[in-house]
Design a protein around this motif. Sequence first.
Motif, PDB file in Angstrom:
ATOM      1  N   ASN A 238      17.055  -3.872  21.316  1.00 43.80           N
ATOM      2  CA  ASN A 238      17.818  -4.830  21.085  1.00 43.80           C
ATOM      3  C   ASN A 238      17.678  -5.613  19.517  1.00 43.80           C
ATOM      4  N   GLY A 239      18.682  -5.296  18.688  1.00 38.35           N
ATOM      5  CA  GLY A 239      18.462  -5.638  17.515  1.00 38.35           C
ATOM      6  C   GLY A 239      19.123  -6.883  16.978  1.00 38.35           C
ATOM      7  N   HIS A 240      19.913  -7.903  17.779  1.00 34.56           N
ATOM      8  CA  HIS A 240      20.582  -8.863  17.650  1.00 34.56           C
ATOM      9  C   HIS A 240      19.798 -10.106  16.856  1.00 34.56           C
ATOM     10  N   ALA A 241      18.565 -10.183  17.356  1.00 36.81           N
ATOM     11  CA  ALA A 241      17.856 -11.360  16.882  1.00 36.81           C
ATOM     12  C   ALA A 241      17.319 -11.069  15.594  1.00 36.81           C
ATOM     13  N   LEU A 242      16.893 -12.282  14.637  1.00 36.38           N
ATOM     14  CA  LEU A 242      16.456 -12.159  13.356  1.00 36.38           C
ATOM     15  C   LEU A 242      14.886 -11.383  13.399  1.00 36.38           C
ATOM     16  N   SER A 243      14.706 -10.823  12.326  1.00 37.78           N
ATOM     17  CA  SER A 243      13.498  -9.883  12.223  1.00 37.78           C
ATOM     18  C   SER A 243      13.504  -8.823  13.420  1.00 37.78           C
ATOM     19  N   PRO A 244      14.587  -7.944  13.346  1.00 38.61           N
ATOM     20  CA  PRO A 244      14.719  -6.933  14.493  1.00 38.61           C
ATOM     21  C   PRO A 244      13.421  -6.067  14.736  1.00 38.61           C
ATOM     22  N   LEU A 245      12.834  -5.778  13.538  1.00 37.88           N
ATOM     23  CA  LEU A 245      11.890  -4.761  13.761  1.00 37.88           C
ATOM     24  C   LEU A 245      10.475  -5.110  14.148  1.00 37.88           C
ATOM     25  N   SER A 246      10.311  -6.517  14.169  1.00 41.16           N
ATOM     26  CA  SER A 246       9.003  -7.157  14.528  1.00 41.16           C
ATOM     27  C   SER A 246       8.892  -6.851  16.186  1.00 41.16           C
ATOM     28  N   GLN A 247       9.772  -6.787  16.900  1.00 36.01           N
ATOM     29  CA  GLN A 247       9.569  -6.555  18.287  1.00 36.01           C
ATOM     30  C   GLN A 247       8.849  -5.086  18.564  1.00 36.01           C
ATOM     31  N   PHE A 248       8.873  -4.153  17.773  1.00 35.35           N
ATOM     32  CA  PHE A 248       8.258  -2.964  17.754  1.00 35.35           C
ATOM     33  C   PHE A 248       6.828  -2.796  17.297  1.00 35.35           C
ATOM     34  N   ARG A 249       6.339  -4.290  16.694  1.00 36.99           N
ATOM     35  CA  ARG A 249       4.936  -4.139  16.352  1.00 36.99           C
ATOM     36  C   ARG A 249       4.124  -4.368  17.604  1.00 36.99           C
ATOM     37  N   GLU A 250       2.790  -4.031  17.312  1.00 36.30           N
ATOM     38  CA  GLU A 250       1.950  -4.084  18.317  1.00 36.30           C
ATOM     39  C   GLU A 250       1.333  -5.408  18.468  1.00 36.30           C
ATOM     40  N   ASP A 251       1.453  -6.383  17.377  1.00 37.51           N
ATOM     41  CA  ASP A 251       0.985  -7.772  17.631  1.00 37.51           C
ATOM     42  C   ASP A 251       2.178  -8.530  18.221  1.00 37.51           C
ATOM     43  N   HIS A 252       3.613  -8.047  18.509  1.00 32.30           N
ATOM     44  CA  HIS A 252       4.363  -8.771  19.107  1.00 32.30           C
ATOM     45  C   HIS A 252       4.035  -8.471  20.557  1.00 32.30           C
ATOM     46  N   ALA A 253       3.686  -7.223  20.944  1.00 39.07           N
ATOM     47  CA  ALA A 253       3.249  -7.086  22.528  1.00 39.07           C
ATOM     48  C   ALA A 253       1.903  -7.840  22.725  1.00 39.07           C
ATOM     49  N   ALA A 254       1.234  -8.098  21.941  1.00 47.26           N
ATOM     50  CA  ALA A 254       0.069  -8.665  22.076  1.00 47.26           C
ATOM     51  C   ALA A 254       0.182 -10.039  22.502  1.00 47.26           C
ATOM     52  N   ALA A 255       1.234 -10.744  21.767  1.00 51.23           N
ATOM     53  CA  ALA A 255       1.572 -12.355  21.823  1.00 51.23           C
ATOM     54  C   ALA A 255       2.384 -12.465  22.856  1.00 51.23           C
ATOM     55  N   THR A 256       3.207 -11.568  23.243  1.00 51.72           N
ATOM     56  CA  THR A 256       4.247 -11.763  24.316  1.00 51.72           C
ATOM     57  C   THR A 256       3.699 -11.111  25.817  1.00 51.72           C
ATOM     58  N   GLY A 257       3.109 -10.235  25.697  1.00 45.43           N
ATOM     59  CA  GLY A 257       2.831  -9.273  26.873  1.00 45.43           C
ATOM     60  C   GLY A 257       3.595  -8.636  27.192  1.00 45.43           C
ATOM     61  N   GLU A 258       4.609  -8.054  26.270  1.00 41.79           N
ATOM     62  CA  GLU A 258       5.559  -6.940  26.750  1.00 41.79           C
ATOM     63  C   GLU A 258       6.116  -6.238  25.350  1.00 41.79           C
ATOM     64  N   ALA A 259       6.671  -5.209  25.673  1.00 41.64           N
ATOM     65  CA  ALA A 259       7.307  -4.472  24.567  1.00 41.64           C
ATOM     66  C   ALA A 259       8.742  -4.164  24.917  1.00 41.64           C
ATOM     67  N   PRO A 260       9.768  -4.998  24.516  1.00 39.89           N
ATOM     68  CA  PRO A 260      11.121  -5.065  24.954  1.00 39.89           C
ATOM     69  C   PRO A 260      11.779  -3.954  24.383  1.00 39.89           C
ATOM     70  N   PHE A 261      11.443  -2.769  24.608  1.00 42.35           N
ATOM     71  CA  PHE A 261      12.173  -1.494  24.300  1.00 42.35           C
ATOM     72  C   PHE A 261      11.972  -0.257  25.034  1.00 42.35           C
ATOM     73  N   SER A 262      12.730   0.487  24.821  1.00 39.58           N
ATOM     74  CA  SER A 262      12.351   2.204  25.464  1.00 39.58           C
ATOM     75  C   SER A 262      11.865   3.049  24.144  1.00 39.58           C
ATOM     76  N   TRP A 263      11.015   3.731  24.884  1.00 31.66           N
ATOM     77  CA  TRP A 263      10.262   4.674  23.852  1.00 31.66           C
ATOM     78  C   TRP A 263      10.472   6.017  24.473  1.00 31.66           C
ATOM     79  N   PHE A 264      11.037   6.894  23.781  1.00 33.11           N
ATOM     80  CA  PHE A 264      11.468   8.403  24.099  1.00 33.11           C
ATOM     81  C   PHE A 264      10.398   9.046  23.172  1.00 33.11           C
ATOM     82  N   GLU A 265       9.627   9.844  24.018  1.00 35.84           N
ATOM     83  CA  GLU A 265       8.448  10.731  23.475  1.00 35.84           C
ATOM     84  C   GLU A 265       8.732  12.129  22.917  1.00 35.84           C
ATOM     85  N   ALA A 266       8.604  12.419  21.765  1.00 32.57           N
ATOM     86  CA  ALA A 266       8.829  13.740  20.996  1.00 32.57           C
ATOM     87  C   ALA A 266       8.296  14.679  22.109  1.00 32.57           C
TER      88      ALA A 266
END
Length: 409
Positions: free
Chosen positions: A239-267
């Motif tokens: 989801n890109g609607h929130a401010l700083s839309p790329l922050s959610q994909f960073r590892e520190d965001h997952a560490a702080a919130t305990g989740e990775a709110p996105f889908s990862w399609f593997e190459a």
Amino acid sequence: MRHLDAARRFVVKIGSALLVDDETGTIRRAWLESLALNIADARKAGQDVIIVSSGAIALGRRLLGLPTGKLKLEEKQAAAAAGQVLLAHHYQAALAAHGVPAAQLLLTPDDTEDRRRHLNARATLSTLLSLGAVPVINENDTVATAEIRFGDNDRLGARVAQMSSADTLILLSDVQGLYTADPTRNSMAKRIGHIPRITPEIEAMAGGAQSGVGTGGMVTKIAAAKIATAAGCHVLLGNGHALSPLSQFREDHAAATGEAPFSWFEAVAEPIRARKSWIVGHVDLAGRIRVDAGAVRALNNGRSLLPAGVALVTGSFERGDIVAVDGQEMKPHVVLETLNKLAGENGIGRLDIVENRYVGMKSRGCYETPGGTIMLRAHRAIESITLDREVAHLKDSIMPRYAEVIYNG
């Protein structure tokens, strides 16, 4: 789970619905400024960033006073022409605030499919990135009439990721990734965090476009993900609607919130191998080169072709053109004889089956047709890209009956 931190070069695709306010038809300035800060931080971390952005038509519509609702083709082209100037200005101003230069590129599908134009665009992208600029790419909607009617920038984002050898493509959407069903209609829908491979079941989970200013939907994002992952590029969908839309994909965001709110399609392929496959499937031959036996052995071992190994050259070609090696023309029976030898030496085309005879008895049959097996596979491959669905289904239904009539007499 992969995060954006691991990316060396990433492409971020931004849709009209995120960039342009649906009610006012103007840029969401605060959102764009927060995105520019995300990009500046990525540049400082040594990551190359490429933007693929929609929004020109949405901005141009308001600028030219065009009505809401569906526009005529010529009105869309006019809106794109007027809106692209404004769109580029907004990106330039937002990135310049952080000392990051922006560069505009307008592409059409031909620029990614035609080999020479592909190489030129790729060289331009590489040069811009080496100079510290952030390329901002949009489709050239004023001339790409077929795409303006049916397409969107999701596929363009995937092609740009493929062209630039990016290892990650970010598709910003209005949902937190791919769900088992439409989350706006089904409260039981579950987000899928990791997709190792895009299967027919995954494709069936996609829906249509919902936005009033955009043309893309989950269907187009899955299609783009198929292109990118096949080219050796991971895809992050969130989801890109929130401010700083790329922050959610960073590892520190997952560490702080305990989740990775996105889908990862593997190459699903290595970039080098995927690029070679793309060349084979998308490029017309400019010439042919006949090589000697020593050159054949060298090429089969992954080595370069030296002038000493070239026996004959036909056609006119330059650097970057694709040529056939040892493209000898043969009559059909010679092709079959040659394939019988090559395939037979590699154990292709042997069959051991128990058959039901017409007279009511069973028998065991051992068959061997190496050349025929390869030619049949090639013929079916041609049919897969030339026959439409109805004809293919009709052929599949008639073929067993026709074979039975011939066999039984």
